[in-house]
Scaffold this active site. Structure first.
Site, short mmCIF file in Angstrom:
data_model
loop_
_atom_site.label_atom_id
_atom_site.label_comp_id
_atom_site.label_asym_id
_atom_site.label_seq_id
_atom_site.Cartn_x
_atom_site.Cartn_y
_atom_site.Cartn_z
N GLU A 212 0.84 -1.20 0.00
CA GLU A 212 0.00 0.00 0.00
C GLU A 212 0.87 1.26 0.00
O GLU A 212 1.67 1.46 0.92
CB GLU A 212 -0.92 -0.01 1.23
CG GLU A 212 -1.91 -1.18 1.21
CD GLU A 212 -2.53 -1.43 2.57
OE1 GLU A 212 -2.42 -0.56 3.45
OE2 GLU A 212 -3.12 -2.51 2.76
N SER B 247 -5.56 -4.30 0.93
CA SER B 247 -5.93 -5.70 1.16
C SER B 247 -4.69 -6.48 1.54
O SER B 247 -3.96 -6.96 0.66
CB SER B 247 -6.59 -6.31 -0.08
OG SER B 247 -6.80 -7.70 0.11
N GLU B 248 -4.43 -6.60 2.83
CA GLU B 248 -3.23 -7.32 3.27
C GLU B 248 -3.29 -8.79 2.87
O GLU B 248 -2.27 -9.38 2.49
CB GLU B 248 -3.08 -7.20 4.80
CG GLU B 248 -2.60 -5.84 5.27
CD GLU B 248 -3.66 -4.74 5.14
OE1 GLU B 248 -3.27 -3.56 5.00
OE2 GLU B 248 -4.87 -5.07 5.17
N GLN C 179 1.76 -1.97 5.86
CA GLN C 179 2.01 -0.59 6.26
C GLN C 179 2.30 -0.43 7.75
O GLN C 179 3.15 0.35 8.14
CB GLN C 179 0.80 0.26 5.86
CG GLN C 179 1.09 1.73 5.77
CD GLN C 179 -0.03 2.46 5.06
OE1 GLN C 179 -1.09 2.70 5.65
NE2 GLN C 179 0.18 2.82 3.80
N PHE C 180 1.62 -1.18 8.59
CA PHE C 180 1.90 -1.29 10.02
C PHE C 180 1.70 -2.75 10.41
O PHE C 180 0.82 -3.43 9.87
CB PHE C 180 0.96 -0.41 10.86
CG PHE C 180 1.23 1.06 10.72
CD1 PHE C 180 2.08 1.72 11.60
CD2 PHE C 180 0.63 1.80 9.71
CE1 PHE C 180 2.33 3.08 11.48
CE2 PHE C 180 0.86 3.15 9.57
CZ PHE C 180 1.72 3.80 10.46
N ALA C 181 2.49 -3.23 11.36
CA ALA C 181 2.36 -4.63 11.78
C ALA C 181 0.95 -4.94 12.27
O ALA C 181 0.48 -6.07 12.16
CB ALA C 181 3.38 -4.95 12.87
N ASP C 182 0.28 -3.95 12.80
CA ASP C 182 -1.09 -4.12 13.30
C ASP C 182 -2.06 -4.53 12.19
O ASP C 182 -3.15 -5.04 12.47
CB ASP C 182 -1.59 -2.80 13.90
CG ASP C 182 -0.61 -2.15 14.84
OD1 ASP C 182 0.53 -1.90 14.41
OD2 ASP C 182 -0.96 -1.89 16.00
N TYR C 183 -1.69 -4.29 10.93
CA TYR C 183 -2.59 -4.58 9.81
C TYR C 183 -2.40 -5.99 9.25
O TYR C 183 -3.09 -6.38 8.30
CB TYR C 183 -2.34 -3.60 8.66
CG TYR C 183 -2.57 -2.15 8.97
CD1 TYR C 183 -3.19 -1.73 10.15
CD2 TYR C 183 -2.18 -1.17 8.06
CE1 TYR C 183 -3.39 -0.38 10.42
CE2 TYR C 183 -2.38 0.18 8.32
CZ TYR C 183 -2.98 0.57 9.50
OH TYR C 183 -3.17 1.90 9.75
N PRO D 16 -5.34 -9.81 8.76
CA PRO D 16 -6.08 -10.43 7.65
C PRO D 16 -5.22 -11.34 6.78
O PRO D 16 -5.74 -12.24 6.12
CB PRO D 16 -6.59 -9.21 6.85
CG PRO D 16 -6.65 -8.10 7.84
CD PRO D 16 -5.48 -8.33 8.75
N HIS E 183 -1.68 1.03 15.55
CA HIS E 183 -0.46 1.37 14.84
C HIS E 183 0.78 1.13 15.71
O HIS E 183 1.84 1.70 15.43
CB HIS E 183 -0.46 2.83 14.39
CG HIS E 183 -1.56 3.20 13.46
ND1 HIS E 183 -2.84 3.47 13.91
CD2 HIS E 183 -1.60 3.34 12.11
CE1 HIS E 183 -3.62 3.76 12.89
NE2 HIS E 183 -2.89 3.69 11.77
#
Length: 337
Positions: free
Chosen positions: A29, A59-60, A82-86, A89, A129
């Site tokens: 992204e 869309s991870e 983009q961030f490990a938190d994402y 999925p 984040h």
């Protein structure tokens, strides 16, 4: 040699890898035209074109799933979450597909992908984040998990990860992106600030996966840590005056157990430090391994200094982090035990 921030070192690693091997592709992204939210991929699309460095939908699952298909076809994708938190999925694709392809195919296929992710707190990013999910990946057979603590290691480890035949989870501590960092920041590091942090070789080189580094020699107590907490542990050792040996694990999976055992057998004491929550954190595995392999050398209980067992506290971010004071208290308790 050049003075680089970790962001610049990561960008250099990607640039060199793409230049050496046309099979290396970079996507995620905003990583193309925009150069990534932290600018780690700035300029790569302009240099290598939209087929080598390109943007994806939000869309991870799709990003990682596409990378796995490309890897099976013979490419070497290095993707950015983009961030490990994402990443959640995409977790099923990583665990059920990427980590198992070599075994499911009896070695006919491998999955040479790298999944890069900014990890940890330090930018007031709040609960979505700022997470440190490394333990979710160290539990998975077939993955490699890397966490650099400085620009030179970031570059050498990333090149080694891209060249590795198996999937690598590459976690980049956000607080170290721009530096300098002495373990004492009480304000977030501005993502776009420009402060050189370390000397890094200009050209191609690798730092081997699975090898720890002794950042500080000592004889009184061993500190096992990685990423941002390496610098926090160094600050704690300086301020307490305790002769601590600080081990930067660098690669959590595979783990350099020989380095750990040698150090703890010498010092007889061990403190484990990480930013993630205490319960089921990677420190629990480290403590278990030290107990199993160094029991007769231990002169005190193994201590752990970690984040709280709570959802990430936005307003209390700097109290949540293990800082030099908390690590120093653990060192003193361990020495007095």
């Amino acid at each position: 040699m050049a003075r680089m921030t970790m962001i610049e070192a990561i960008r250099s690693a990607l640039d060199i890898s793409m230049g050496r091997d046309p099979k290396v592709v970079v996507f995620g992204e905003d990583v193309g035209y925009f150069g990534g939210v932290f600018r780690c991929t700035a300029g790569l699309q302009q240099k290598y074109g939209v087929t080598r460095c390109f943007d994806t939908p939000i869309s991870e699952l799709g990003i990682v799933g596409t990378a796995i298909g490309m890897a099976a076809y013979g490419l070497r994708p290095c993707v950015e979450i983009q961030f490990a938190d994402y990443v959640y999925p995409a977790y099923d694709q990583i665990v059920s597909e990427a980590a198992r392809i070599r075994y499911r195919s009896n070695g006919q296929f491998t999955c040479p992908i790298v999944v890069r992710m900014p990890t940890g707190g330090g930018i007031f990013g709040g609960q979505t984040h700022s997470q440190s999910p490394e333990a979710l990946f160290t539990h998975v057979c077939g993955l490699k998990v890397v966490v650099p603590s400085n620009p030179r290691d970031a570059k050498g480890l990333l090149i080694a990860s891209i060249e590795d035949p198996d999937p690598v989870i590459f976690l980049e501590p956000k607080r170290l992106y721009n530096g300098p960092f002495d373990g004492h920041h009480e304000q977030p590091v501005t993502p776009w600030s420009k402060h050189p942090l370390g000397d890094v070789d200009d050209g191609h080189f690798t730092v081997p996966l699975g090898k720890a580094e002794i950042r500080r020699q000592g004889s009184a107590v061993t500190v096992l840590t990685y990423g941002t907490m390496v610098h926090v542990a160094e600050a704690a050792a300086r301020e307490t005056g305790i002769d601590a040996e600080i081990i930067d694990l660098r690669t959590l999976l595979p783990l350099d157990l020989d380095c750990i055992v040698e150090s703890v057998s010498k010092t007889g004491r061990c403190v484990v430090v990480h930013e993630a929550t205490l319960t089921s954190g990677f420190g629990a595995e480290l403590a278990a391994l030290v107990q199993e392999h160094c029991f007769y050398h231990l002169e005190a209980p193994i201590a752990r200094v970690t984040g709280w067992d709570t959802p990430y506290p936005h307003a209390q971010e700097w109290d949540y982090f293990p800082g030099p004071a908390r690590v120093g208290e653990a060192l003193v308790r361990t020495m007095e035990a």
